[in-house]
Scaffold this active site. Structure first.
Site, PDB file in Angstrom:
ATOM      1  CE  LYS A 144      -2.095  -1.106   3.901  1.00 22.60           C
ATOM      2  NZ  LYS A 144      -1.512  -2.432   4.160  1.00 22.60           N
ATOM      3  NE  ARG A 191      -5.198  -0.138   9.226  1.00 21.65           N
ATOM      4  CZ  ARG A 191      -3.956  -0.446   8.874  1.00 21.65           C
ATOM      5  NH1 ARG A 191      -3.451  -1.603   9.170  1.00 21.65           N
ATOM      6  NH2 ARG A 191      -3.224   0.419   8.246  1.00 21.65           N
ATOM      7  NE  ARG A 219       7.352  -2.755   6.486  1.00 19.45           N
ATOM      8  CZ  ARG A 219       6.033  -2.745   6.459  1.00 19.45           C
ATOM      9  NH1 ARG A 219       5.402  -2.106   5.505  1.00 19.45           N
ATOM     10  NH2 ARG A 219       5.359  -3.384   7.373  1.00 19.45           N
ATOM     11  NE  ARG A 262       1.287  -5.161  10.930  1.00 16.15           N
ATOM     12  CZ  ARG A 262       2.420  -4.902  10.302  1.00 16.15           C
ATOM     13  NH1 ARG A 262       3.557  -5.369  10.769  1.00 16.15           N
ATOM     14  NH2 ARG A 262       2.412  -4.180   9.213  1.00 16.15           N
TER      15      ARG A 262
HETATM   16  P1  AP5 Z   1       4.766  -1.614   1.950  1.00 12.57           P
HETATM   17  O1  AP5 Z   1       4.538  -0.784   0.752  1.00 12.57           O
HETATM   18  O2  AP5 Z   1       5.442  -1.017   3.121  1.00 12.57           O
HETATM   19  O3  AP5 Z   1       3.387  -2.343   2.366  1.00 12.57           O
HETATM   20  P2  AP5 Z   1       2.124  -1.802   3.178  1.00 12.57           P
HETATM   21  O4  AP5 Z   1       0.933  -2.430   2.560  1.00 12.57           O
HETATM   22  O5  AP5 Z   1       2.171  -0.316   3.261  1.00 12.57           O
HETATM   23  O6  AP5 Z   1       2.410  -2.497   4.558  1.00 12.57           O
HETATM   24  P3  AP5 Z   1       2.204  -1.949   6.042  1.00 12.57           P
HETATM   25  O7  AP5 Z   1       2.889  -2.903   6.949  1.00 12.57           O
HETATM   26  O8  AP5 Z   1       2.600  -0.507   6.117  1.00 12.57           O
HETATM   27  O9  AP5 Z   1       0.716  -2.116   6.212  1.00 12.57           O
HETATM   28  P4  AP5 Z   1      -0.036  -2.147   7.541  1.00 12.57           P
HETATM   29  O10 AP5 Z   1      -1.405  -1.918   7.075  1.00 12.57           O
HETATM   30  O11 AP5 Z   1       0.176  -3.347   8.324  1.00 12.57           O
HETATM   31  O12 AP5 Z   1       0.688  -0.989   8.378  1.00 12.57           O
HETATM   32  P5  AP5 Z   1       0.353   0.546   8.614  1.00 12.57           P
HETATM   33  O13 AP5 Z   1       1.600   1.291   8.662  1.00 12.57           O
HETATM   34  O14 AP5 Z   1      -0.692   1.008   7.707  1.00 12.57           O
HETATM   35  O15 AP5 Z   1       5.570  -2.923   1.475  1.00 12.57           O
HETATM   36  C1  AP5 Z   1       6.000  -3.894   2.411  1.00 12.57           C
HETATM   37  C2  AP5 Z   1       7.415  -4.392   2.030  1.00 12.57           C
HETATM   38  O16 AP5 Z   1       7.340  -5.126   0.821  1.00 12.57           O
HETATM   39  C3  AP5 Z   1       8.418  -3.257   1.778  1.00 12.57           C
HETATM   40  O17 AP5 Z   1       9.670  -3.624   2.256  1.00 12.57           O
HETATM   41  C4  AP5 Z   1       8.405  -3.091   0.254  1.00 12.57           C
HETATM   42  O18 AP5 Z   1       9.641  -2.617  -0.204  1.00 12.57           O
HETATM   43  C5  AP5 Z   1       8.104  -4.525  -0.204  1.00 12.57           C
HETATM   44  N1  AP5 Z   1       7.276  -4.555  -1.411  1.00 12.57           N
HETATM   45  C6  AP5 Z   1       6.146  -3.844  -1.664  1.00 12.57           C
HETATM   46  N2  AP5 Z   1       5.655  -4.110  -2.882  1.00 12.57           N
HETATM   47  C7  AP5 Z   1       6.492  -5.032  -3.443  1.00 12.57           C
HETATM   48  C8  AP5 Z   1       6.528  -5.706  -4.711  1.00 12.57           C
HETATM   49  N3  AP5 Z   1       5.585  -5.508  -5.657  1.00 12.57           N
HETATM   50  N4  AP5 Z   1       7.528  -6.606  -4.918  1.00 12.57           N
HETATM   51  C9  AP5 Z   1       8.496  -6.828  -3.967  1.00 12.57           C
HETATM   52  N5  AP5 Z   1       8.510  -6.203  -2.770  1.00 12.57           N
HETATM   53  C10 AP5 Z   1       7.517  -5.321  -2.500  1.00 12.57           C
HETATM   54  O19 AP5 Z   1      -0.251   0.474  10.082  1.00 12.57           O
HETATM   55  C11 AP5 Z   1       0.563   0.084  11.156  1.00 12.57           C
HETATM   56  C12 AP5 Z   1      -0.255  -0.043  12.411  1.00 12.57           C
HETATM   57  O20 AP5 Z   1      -0.818   1.239  12.749  1.00 12.57           O
HETATM   58  C13 AP5 Z   1      -1.457  -0.994  12.341  1.00 12.57           C
HETATM   59  O21 AP5 Z   1      -1.092  -2.334  12.586  1.00 12.57           O
HETATM   60  C14 AP5 Z   1      -2.323  -0.425  13.450  1.00 12.57           C
HETATM   61  O22 AP5 Z   1      -1.836  -0.800  14.710  1.00 12.57           O
HETATM   62  C15 AP5 Z   1      -2.114   1.075  13.310  1.00 12.57           C
HETATM   63  N6  AP5 Z   1      -3.111   1.642  12.392  1.00 12.57           N
HETATM   64  C16 AP5 Z   1      -2.869   2.183  11.165  1.00 12.57           C
HETATM   65  N7  AP5 Z   1      -4.011   2.572  10.585  1.00 12.57           N
HETATM   66  C17 AP5 Z   1      -5.001   2.256  11.470  1.00 12.57           C
HETATM   67  C18 AP5 Z   1      -6.417   2.381  11.417  1.00 12.57           C
HETATM   68  N8  AP5 Z   1      -7.042   2.900  10.349  1.00 12.57           N
HETATM   69  N9  AP5 Z   1      -7.125   1.950  12.491  1.00 12.57           N
HETATM   70  C19 AP5 Z   1      -6.508   1.434  13.570  1.00 12.57           C
HETATM   71  N10 AP5 Z   1      -5.182   1.260  13.675  1.00 12.57           N
HETATM   72  C20 AP5 Z   1      -4.435   1.677  12.628  1.00 12.57           C
HETATM   73 MG    MG Z   2       2.316   1.062   4.846  1.00 10.38          MG
END
Ligand code: AP5
Ligand code: MG
Ligand code: ZN
Length: 216
Positions: free
Chosen positions: A13, A88, A127, A171
């Site tokens: 994402k 979410r 990552r 998660r």
């Molecule tokens: P990346 O692009 O970082 O993936 P992502 O989908 O953004 O993953 P996140 O871990 O950020 O998602 P998440 O939803 O768990 O965490 P968030 O920060 O939103 O890619 C991942 C890896 O893969 C990278 O190393 C990248 O280089 C690699 N990659 C990507 N695409 C690739 C490809 N095509 N090929 C090869 N490699 C690739 O949220 C974190 C925490 O915050 C949550 O767990 C929760 O506790 C809290 N939170 C956030 N939003 C909310 C909400 N709305 N409500 C409640 N709690 C929330």
């Molecule tokens: Mg992210």
């Protein structure tokens, strides 16, 4: 344009959102990144949120809805934006509908990046994130030029606490229980775009743009 980017943890994402906001000139609103940056600044909000985030649990709907509302309304009304990782839960999706109604606006598309479990685990363990600017790398798929140093700003790269196996498992479980139901919530409205995330960065981006072209 108003976009929403969805998908399980590690689906890509953040990586895809970064390209989309640049090309389409959108404001990037990632709740996860907002919490992490708030923590890095030593703010209470971030410190409290991180107690949930580190274990892979969700921050409460109340707090999360509030920071999004603040971003959308108080810090200058946003015309064009991309939401990454929000909503979410179904309760958050309903809260967002309320905000959009107030703005007299609607979502143009909900981009759902589809990735299976094996890919997710590999992506998470490799990552690395910049402490300063939040830019994301991968030790194998997207290494920085110099190990441990951000190409963009020279900041220190670190591994997120919630990228450890225990938290990742939690998660994924929470994603299935709380977040996956939102897909159906948007499906009925004809705005949902399912994108195969198990391809190269470039191929995923190409498919997203193609899908966006088809609906606009
Ligand atoms: P990346 O692009 O970082 O993936 P992502 O989908 O953004 O993953 P996140 O871990 O950020 O998602 P998440 O939803 O768990 O965490 P968030 O920060 O939103 O890619 C991942 C890896 O893969 C990278 O190393 C990248 O280089 C690699 N990659 C990507 N695409 C690739 C490809 N095509 N090929 C090869 N490699 C690739 O949220 C974190 C925490 O915050 C949550 O767990 C929760 O506790 C809290 N939170 C956030 N939003 C909310 C909400 N709305 N409500 C409640 N709690 C929330
Ligand atoms: Mg992210
Ligand atoms: Zn950086």
């Amino acid at each position: 344009m108003k976009l929403l980017v969805m998908g399980p943890p590690g689906a890509g994402k953040g990586s895809q959102s970064r390209k989309l906001v640049k090309e389409f000139n959108l404001t990037n609103i990632s709740t996860g990144e907002m919490f992490r940056q708030s923590y890095e600044r030593g703010e209470n909000l971030g410190i409290e949120a991180m107690k949930f985030i580190d274990n892979g649990n969700l921050v409460s709907d109340e707090i999360t809805n509030e920071i999004v509302r603040k971003r959308l309304f108080e810090e200058g009304k946003e015309e064009d934006f991309l939401l990454d990782g929000y909503p979410r839960t179904v309760a958050q999706a309903k809260a967002l509908d309320g905000m959009l109604n107030e703005m007299n606006a609607k979502l143009d598309a909900v981009i759902n990046i589809v990735v299976d479990k094996e890919n997710i685990l590999e992506r998470m363990v490799g990552r690395r994130v910049c402490r300063k600017c939040g830019y994301t790398y991968h030790t194998k798929f997207k290494p920085s030029h110099q190990e441990g140093v951000c190409d963009k700003c020279g900041g220190e790269l670190y591994q997120r606490v919630d990228d450890q196996l225990e938290s990742v498992r939690n998660r994924l479980k929470i994603y299935e229980e709380k977040t996956r139901p939102i897909i159906d919530y948007y499906k009925g409205r004809g705005v949902l775009l399912n994108i195969n995330g198990m391809q190269s960065f470039e191929a995923v981006y190409r498919d997203i743009k193609k899908a966006l072209r088809d609906i606009t």
